[in-house]
Write an enzyme that holds these catalytic residues in place. Structure first.
Site, PDB file in Angstrom:
ATOM      1  N   ASN A  10       0.873  -1.176   0.000  1.00  0.00           N
ATOM      2  CA  ASN A  10       0.000   0.000   0.000  1.00  0.00           C
ATOM      3  C   ASN A  10       0.908   1.223   0.000  1.00  0.00           C
ATOM      4  O   ASN A  10       1.485   1.559   1.029  1.00  0.00           O
ATOM      5  CB  ASN A  10      -0.905  -0.020   1.247  1.00  0.00           C
ATOM      6  CG  ASN A  10      -1.733   1.231   1.360  1.00  0.00           C
ATOM      7  OD1 ASN A  10      -1.892   1.975   0.384  1.00  0.00           O
ATOM      8  ND2 ASN A  10      -2.274   1.488   2.543  1.00  0.00           N
ATOM      9  N   LYS A  12       0.113   4.197  -0.257  1.00  0.00           N
ATOM     10  CA  LYS A  12      -0.590   5.356   0.321  1.00  0.00           C
ATOM     11  C   LYS A  12      -0.375   6.585  -0.592  1.00  0.00           C
ATOM     12  O   LYS A  12      -0.262   6.426  -1.805  1.00  0.00           O
ATOM     13  CB  LYS A  12      -0.126   5.626   1.746  1.00  0.00           C
ATOM     14  CG  LYS A  12      -0.068   4.367   2.614  1.00  0.00           C
ATOM     15  CD  LYS A  12       0.082   4.677   4.063  1.00  0.00           C
ATOM     16  CE  LYS A  12       0.393   3.409   4.832  1.00  0.00           C
ATOM     17  NZ  LYS A  12      -0.027   3.473   6.201  1.00  0.00           N
ATOM     18  N   HIS A  94      -9.462   1.038   4.373  1.00  0.00           N
ATOM     19  CA  HIS A  94      -8.199   1.183   5.100  1.00  0.00           C
ATOM     20  C   HIS A  94      -8.420   2.066   6.327  1.00  0.00           C
ATOM     21  O   HIS A  94      -9.254   2.975   6.299  1.00  0.00           O
ATOM     22  CB  HIS A  94      -7.134   1.787   4.174  1.00  0.00           C
ATOM     23  CG  HIS A  94      -5.772   1.737   4.781  1.00  0.00           C
ATOM     24  ND1 HIS A  94      -5.332   2.697   5.650  1.00  0.00           N
ATOM     25  CD2 HIS A  94      -4.771   0.829   4.657  1.00  0.00           C
ATOM     26  CE1 HIS A  94      -4.094   2.379   6.049  1.00  0.00           C
ATOM     27  NE2 HIS A  94      -3.737   1.249   5.452  1.00  0.00           N
ATOM     28  N   GLU A  96      -6.911   4.493   7.411  1.00  0.00           N
ATOM     29  CA  GLU A  96      -6.793   5.940   7.151  1.00  0.00           C
ATOM     30  C   GLU A  96      -8.067   6.473   6.500  1.00  0.00           C
ATOM     31  O   GLU A  96      -8.459   7.618   6.738  1.00  0.00           O
ATOM     32  CB  GLU A  96      -5.542   6.203   6.302  1.00  0.00           C
ATOM     33  CG  GLU A  96      -4.277   5.986   7.140  1.00  0.00           C
ATOM     34  CD  GLU A  96      -3.101   5.381   6.413  1.00  0.00           C
ATOM     35  OE1 GLU A  96      -3.053   5.450   5.170  1.00  0.00           O
ATOM     36  OE2 GLU A  96      -2.219   4.825   7.092  1.00  0.00           O
ATOM     37  N   GLU A 164      -5.800  -5.282  10.156  1.00  0.00           N
ATOM     38  CA  GLU A 164      -4.751  -4.301  10.411  1.00  0.00           C
ATOM     39  C   GLU A 164      -5.067  -3.543  11.706  1.00  0.00           C
ATOM     40  O   GLU A 164      -5.834  -2.560  11.681  1.00  0.00           O
ATOM     41  CB  GLU A 164      -4.673  -3.297   9.269  1.00  0.00           C
ATOM     42  CG  GLU A 164      -4.376  -3.925   7.920  1.00  0.00           C
ATOM     43  CD  GLU A 164      -3.771  -2.900   6.973  1.00  0.00           C
ATOM     44  OE1 GLU A 164      -2.617  -3.089   6.599  1.00  0.00           O
ATOM     45  OE2 GLU A 164      -4.444  -1.915   6.649  1.00  0.00           O
ATOM     46  N   GLY A 170       2.005   1.890  10.670  1.00  0.00           N
ATOM     47  CA  GLY A 170       2.929   3.017  10.550  1.00  0.00           C
ATOM     48  C   GLY A 170       3.594   3.421  11.856  1.00  0.00           C
ATOM     49  O   GLY A 170       4.190   4.487  11.951  1.00  0.00           O
ATOM     50  N   SER A 210       3.062  -2.489  10.299  1.00  0.00           N
ATOM     51  CA  SER A 210       4.508  -2.470  10.521  1.00  0.00           C
ATOM     52  C   SER A 210       5.192  -3.794  10.173  1.00  0.00           C
ATOM     53  O   SER A 210       6.115  -4.225  10.861  1.00  0.00           O
ATOM     54  CB  SER A 210       4.814  -2.050  11.965  1.00  0.00           C
ATOM     55  OG  SER A 210       4.351  -0.727  12.190  1.00  0.00           O
TER      56      SER A 210
HETATM   57  C1  PEP Z   1      -0.884  -0.080   5.723  1.00  0.00           C
HETATM   58  O1  PEP Z   1      -0.795   1.031   5.227  1.00  0.00           O
HETATM   59  O2  PEP Z   1      -1.817  -0.822   5.426  1.00  0.00           O
HETATM   60  C2  PEP Z   1       0.138  -0.512   6.684  1.00  0.00           C
HETATM   61  C3  PEP Z   1      -0.001  -1.661   7.279  1.00  0.00           C
HETATM   62  O3  PEP Z   1       1.191   0.357   6.900  1.00  0.00           O
HETATM   63  P1  PEP Z   1       2.595   0.004   7.615  1.00  0.00           P
HETATM   64  O4  PEP Z   1       3.078  -1.293   7.020  1.00  0.00           O
HETATM   65  O5  PEP Z   1       3.488   1.149   7.277  1.00  0.00           O
HETATM   66  O6  PEP Z   1       2.332  -0.141   9.073  1.00  0.00           O
END
Ligand code: PEP
Length: 248
Positions: A10, A12, A94, A96, A164, A170, A210
Protein backbone atom coordinates in the site's frame (compact mmCIF):
# COMPACT_ATOMS: atom_id res chain seq x y z
CA UNK A 1 -7.32 -26.50 -1.70
CA UNK A 2 -4.85 -24.36 0.27
CA UNK A 3 -5.13 -20.61 0.40
CA UNK A 4 -2.63 -18.89 -1.90
CA UNK A 5 -0.29 -16.55 0.01
CA UNK A 6 -0.98 -12.94 -0.95
CA UNK A 7 1.16 -9.86 -0.34
CA UNK A 8 -0.07 -6.36 -1.03
CA UNK A 9 1.88 -3.14 -0.97
CA UNK A 10 0.00 0.00 0.00
CA UNK A 11 1.95 2.98 -1.28
CA UNK A 12 -0.59 5.36 0.32
CA UNK A 13 -0.06 8.99 -0.83
CA UNK A 14 3.61 8.39 -1.60
CA UNK A 15 5.67 8.25 -4.74
CA UNK A 16 6.52 10.47 -7.66
CA UNK A 17 7.69 9.61 -11.16
CA UNK A 18 11.27 9.15 -10.00
CA UNK A 19 10.63 7.00 -6.93
CA UNK A 20 8.04 4.91 -8.78
CA UNK A 21 10.76 3.95 -11.27
CA UNK A 22 12.87 2.76 -8.32
CA UNK A 23 10.01 0.66 -6.96
CA UNK A 24 9.36 -0.80 -10.41
CA UNK A 25 13.08 -1.55 -10.59
CA UNK A 26 13.20 -3.71 -7.47
CA UNK A 27 9.92 -5.41 -8.37
CA UNK A 28 11.33 -6.32 -11.80
CA UNK A 29 14.58 -7.47 -10.29
CA UNK A 30 12.93 -9.64 -7.60
CA UNK A 31 13.26 -12.52 -7.49
CA UNK A 32 9.63 -12.84 -6.36
CA UNK A 33 8.24 -16.19 -5.21
CA UNK A 34 6.00 -17.31 -8.06
CA UNK A 35 3.53 -19.00 -5.75
CA UNK A 36 2.63 -15.66 -4.13
CA UNK A 37 -0.09 -13.34 -5.43
CA UNK A 38 1.38 -9.81 -5.41
CA UNK A 39 -0.59 -6.58 -5.55
CA UNK A 40 0.49 -2.97 -5.18
CA UNK A 41 -1.95 -0.23 -4.15
CA UNK A 42 -1.03 2.82 -6.20
CA UNK A 43 -2.18 6.47 -5.89
CA UNK A 44 -5.00 6.96 -8.41
CA UNK A 45 -3.08 9.47 -10.51
CA UNK A 46 -0.31 6.94 -11.23
CA UNK A 47 -2.53 3.84 -11.46
CA UNK A 48 -2.73 3.56 -15.26
CA UNK A 49 0.97 4.30 -15.70
CA UNK A 50 2.11 1.79 -13.07
CA UNK A 51 -0.35 -0.83 -14.28
CA UNK A 52 1.25 -0.74 -17.72
CA UNK A 53 4.78 -0.98 -16.35
CA UNK A 54 4.54 -3.63 -13.65
CA UNK A 55 6.22 -6.98 -14.21
CA UNK A 56 3.79 -9.76 -15.15
CA UNK A 57 3.69 -11.32 -11.69
CA UNK A 58 2.59 -8.10 -9.92
CA UNK A 59 -0.79 -6.44 -10.35
CA UNK A 60 -1.99 -2.97 -9.41
CA UNK A 61 -4.81 -2.02 -7.07
CA UNK A 62 -6.63 1.23 -6.48
CA UNK A 63 -6.50 2.42 -2.87
CA UNK A 64 -10.13 3.45 -2.71
CA UNK A 65 -13.26 3.79 -4.83
CA UNK A 66 -16.77 5.16 -4.51
CA UNK A 67 -20.02 3.22 -4.21
CA UNK A 68 -21.65 4.12 -7.54
CA UNK A 69 -20.47 3.89 -11.18
CA UNK A 70 -20.53 7.61 -12.07
CA UNK A 71 -22.06 10.97 -11.29
CA UNK A 72 -21.59 14.22 -9.42
CA UNK A 73 -19.01 13.03 -6.87
CA UNK A 74 -16.08 15.38 -7.36
CA UNK A 75 -12.73 13.84 -6.57
CA UNK A 76 -13.95 10.24 -6.45
CA UNK A 77 -13.19 7.31 -8.75
CA UNK A 78 -15.51 4.42 -9.46
CA UNK A 79 -14.97 0.67 -9.88
CA UNK A 80 -16.07 1.10 -13.51
CA UNK A 81 -13.19 3.55 -14.08
CA UNK A 82 -10.69 1.29 -12.33
CA UNK A 83 -11.76 -1.63 -14.54
CA UNK A 84 -11.72 0.59 -17.62
CA UNK A 85 -7.95 1.06 -17.28
CA UNK A 86 -7.44 -2.68 -16.80
CA UNK A 87 -6.98 -2.73 -13.01
CA UNK A 88 -8.82 -5.51 -11.20
CA UNK A 89 -8.25 -4.82 -7.51
CA UNK A 90 -9.19 -2.17 -4.97
CA UNK A 91 -8.35 -1.68 -1.30
CA UNK A 92 -11.43 -0.62 0.69
CA UNK A 93 -11.84 0.56 4.27
CA UNK A 94 -8.20 1.18 5.10
CA UNK A 95 -7.88 2.60 8.61
CA UNK A 96 -6.79 5.94 7.15
CA UNK A 97 -10.03 6.06 5.14
CA UNK A 98 -11.96 5.21 8.30
CA UNK A 99 -10.11 7.45 10.77
CA UNK A 100 -8.80 10.37 8.70
CA UNK A 101 -11.70 10.63 6.25
CA UNK A 102 -14.48 9.45 8.54
CA UNK A 103 -15.67 6.50 6.47
CA UNK A 104 -18.23 4.45 8.38
CA UNK A 105 -18.73 0.68 8.44
CA UNK A 106 -21.90 1.29 6.41
CA UNK A 107 -20.18 3.28 3.64
CA UNK A 108 -17.31 0.79 3.47
CA UNK A 109 -19.76 -2.08 3.15
CA UNK A 110 -21.59 -0.25 0.33
CA UNK A 111 -18.29 0.32 -1.45
CA UNK A 112 -17.35 -3.35 -1.05
CA UNK A 113 -20.71 -4.45 -2.47
CA UNK A 114 -20.54 -2.11 -5.44
CA UNK A 115 -16.90 -2.95 -6.24
CA UNK A 116 -17.72 -6.67 -6.22
CA UNK A 117 -20.88 -6.22 -8.31
CA UNK A 118 -18.81 -4.25 -10.82
CA UNK A 119 -16.30 -7.08 -11.14
CA UNK A 120 -13.37 -5.94 -9.00
CA UNK A 121 -11.60 -8.04 -6.40
CA UNK A 122 -11.32 -6.34 -3.04
CA UNK A 123 -8.98 -6.14 -0.08
CA UNK A 124 -11.34 -5.15 2.73
CA UNK A 125 -9.54 -3.73 5.76
CA UNK A 126 -10.61 -4.04 9.37
CA UNK A 127 -8.87 -3.49 12.69
CA UNK A 128 -9.20 -2.13 16.19
CA UNK A 129 -7.70 1.03 17.72
CA UNK A 130 -5.35 0.89 20.70
CA UNK A 131 -8.00 2.02 23.18
CA UNK A 132 -10.38 -0.62 21.87
CA UNK A 133 -7.75 -3.36 22.33
CA UNK A 134 -6.92 -2.09 25.81
CA UNK A 135 -10.61 -2.12 26.72
CA UNK A 136 -10.81 -5.79 25.64
CA UNK A 137 -13.02 -4.88 22.66
CA UNK A 138 -10.86 -6.19 19.79
CA UNK A 139 -13.21 -8.94 18.69
CA UNK A 140 -16.35 -6.78 19.14
CA UNK A 141 -14.82 -4.20 16.79
CA UNK A 142 -13.46 -6.49 14.08
CA UNK A 143 -16.57 -8.68 14.12
CA UNK A 144 -18.80 -5.59 13.73
CA UNK A 145 -16.66 -4.31 10.84
CA UNK A 146 -16.77 -7.72 9.17
CA UNK A 147 -20.51 -8.11 9.78
CA UNK A 148 -21.24 -4.77 8.10
CA UNK A 149 -19.48 -6.08 4.97
CA UNK A 150 -20.92 -9.61 5.22
CA UNK A 151 -24.46 -8.20 5.44
CA UNK A 152 -24.08 -6.52 2.03
CA UNK A 153 -22.22 -9.14 -0.02
CA UNK A 154 -22.99 -12.64 -1.17
CA UNK A 155 -19.97 -13.71 -3.21
CA UNK A 156 -16.79 -14.04 -1.13
CA UNK A 157 -14.66 -15.51 -3.93
CA UNK A 158 -13.12 -12.10 -4.77
CA UNK A 159 -12.76 -10.88 -1.19
CA UNK A 160 -9.55 -10.81 0.82
CA UNK A 161 -9.77 -9.50 4.40
CA UNK A 162 -6.87 -7.49 5.79
CA UNK A 163 -6.67 -7.45 9.58
CA UNK A 164 -4.75 -4.30 10.41
CA UNK A 165 -4.72 -3.24 14.06
CA UNK A 166 -4.69 0.55 13.89
CA UNK A 167 -2.09 0.77 16.69
CA UNK A 168 0.34 -1.20 14.51
CA UNK A 169 -0.04 0.80 11.28
CA UNK A 170 2.93 3.02 10.55
CA UNK A 171 4.02 2.93 14.20
CA UNK A 172 6.78 0.32 14.12
CA UNK A 173 4.72 -1.65 16.72
CA UNK A 174 3.93 -4.95 15.01
CA UNK A 175 1.41 -7.34 16.53
CA UNK A 176 3.23 -10.40 17.78
CA UNK A 177 2.64 -13.50 15.65
CA UNK A 178 0.49 -14.84 18.52
CA UNK A 179 -1.61 -11.65 18.75
CA UNK A 180 -2.19 -11.63 15.00
CA UNK A 181 -2.89 -15.36 14.78
CA UNK A 182 -5.41 -15.12 17.62
CA UNK A 183 -7.50 -12.48 15.82
CA UNK A 184 -7.16 -14.21 12.42
CA UNK A 185 -8.37 -17.47 13.94
CA UNK A 186 -11.29 -15.67 15.64
CA UNK A 187 -12.22 -13.99 12.34
CA UNK A 188 -12.15 -17.32 10.52
CA UNK A 189 -14.34 -18.82 13.18
CA UNK A 190 -16.74 -15.85 12.89
CA UNK A 191 -16.92 -16.39 9.12
CA UNK A 192 -17.61 -20.08 9.64
CA UNK A 193 -20.53 -19.40 11.98
CA UNK A 194 -21.97 -16.33 10.28
CA UNK A 195 -21.26 -16.89 6.59
CA UNK A 196 -20.29 -20.51 5.92
CA UNK A 197 -17.56 -23.02 6.78
CA UNK A 198 -16.52 -23.02 3.12
CA UNK A 199 -16.08 -19.23 3.01
CA UNK A 200 -14.14 -19.40 6.28
CA UNK A 201 -11.81 -22.04 4.85
CA UNK A 202 -11.26 -20.27 1.53
CA UNK A 203 -11.13 -16.57 2.44
CA UNK A 204 -7.63 -15.23 2.80
CA UNK A 205 -6.87 -13.00 5.76
CA UNK A 206 -3.82 -10.75 5.42
CA UNK A 207 -2.08 -9.16 8.37
CA UNK A 208 -1.01 -5.52 8.17
CA UNK A 209 0.78 -3.27 10.61
CA UNK A 210 4.51 -2.47 10.52
CA UNK A 211 5.42 -5.64 8.62
CA UNK A 212 9.09 -5.57 7.64
CA UNK A 213 11.70 -7.82 6.12
CA UNK A 214 12.81 -8.58 9.67
CA UNK A 215 9.50 -9.69 11.20
CA UNK A 216 7.65 -11.18 8.22
CA UNK A 217 8.98 -14.73 8.41
CA UNK A 218 7.75 -15.41 11.92
CA UNK A 219 4.31 -13.94 11.15
CA UNK A 220 4.10 -15.97 7.94
CA UNK A 221 4.43 -19.23 9.90
CA UNK A 222 1.05 -18.74 11.58
CA UNK A 223 -1.69 -21.00 10.29
CA UNK A 224 -4.32 -18.31 9.71
CA UNK A 225 -2.06 -15.57 8.34
CA UNK A 226 -2.45 -15.86 4.58
CA UNK A 227 -0.34 -12.88 3.59
CA UNK A 228 0.46 -9.27 4.37
CA UNK A 229 -0.70 -5.77 3.57
CA UNK A 230 2.43 -3.64 3.76
CA UNK A 231 2.63 0.15 3.94
CA UNK A 232 6.01 1.77 4.53
CA UNK A 233 8.12 -1.26 3.65
CA UNK A 234 6.37 -1.64 0.28
CA UNK A 235 8.23 1.45 -0.91
CA UNK A 236 11.60 -0.19 -0.23
CA UNK A 237 13.50 -3.14 -1.69
CA UNK A 238 12.76 -5.15 1.47
CA UNK A 239 9.25 -5.60 0.02
CA UNK A 240 10.82 -8.40 -2.04
CA UNK A 241 11.83 -10.20 1.18
CA UNK A 242 8.31 -9.81 2.52
CA UNK A 243 6.86 -11.34 -0.64
CA UNK A 244 9.30 -14.22 -0.15
CA UNK A 245 8.55 -14.59 3.58
CA UNK A 246 7.53 -18.23 3.27
CA UNK A 247 10.43 -19.36 1.11
CA UNK A 248 13.70 -17.88 2.33
C1 PEP B 1 -0.88 -0.08 5.72
O1 PEP B 1 -0.79 1.03 5.23
O2 PEP B 1 -1.82 -0.82 5.43
C2 PEP B 1 0.14 -0.51 6.68
C3 PEP B 1 0.00 -1.66 7.28
O3 PEP B 1 1.19 0.36 6.90
P1 PEP B 1 2.59 0.00 7.62
O4 PEP B 1 3.08 -1.29 7.02
O5 PEP B 1 3.49 1.15 7.28
O6 PEP B 1 2.33 -0.14 9.07
Amino acid sequence: MGRRFIVGGNWKMNGDKKSIEEILGFLRQGPLDESVEIIVGVPAIYLDYVNQKLPGNVVAAAQNCYKVPKGAFTGEISPAMILDIGVKWVIIGHSERRNVFGETDELIAEKCAHALESGLSIIACIGEKLEEREAGRTTDVVFAQTKAIADKITDWSRVVLAYEPVWAIGTGKTATPQQAQEVHQQLRSWLSTNVSPQVAEQTRIMYGGSVTGANCKELAQEADIDGFLVGGASLKPEFVNIVNARVC
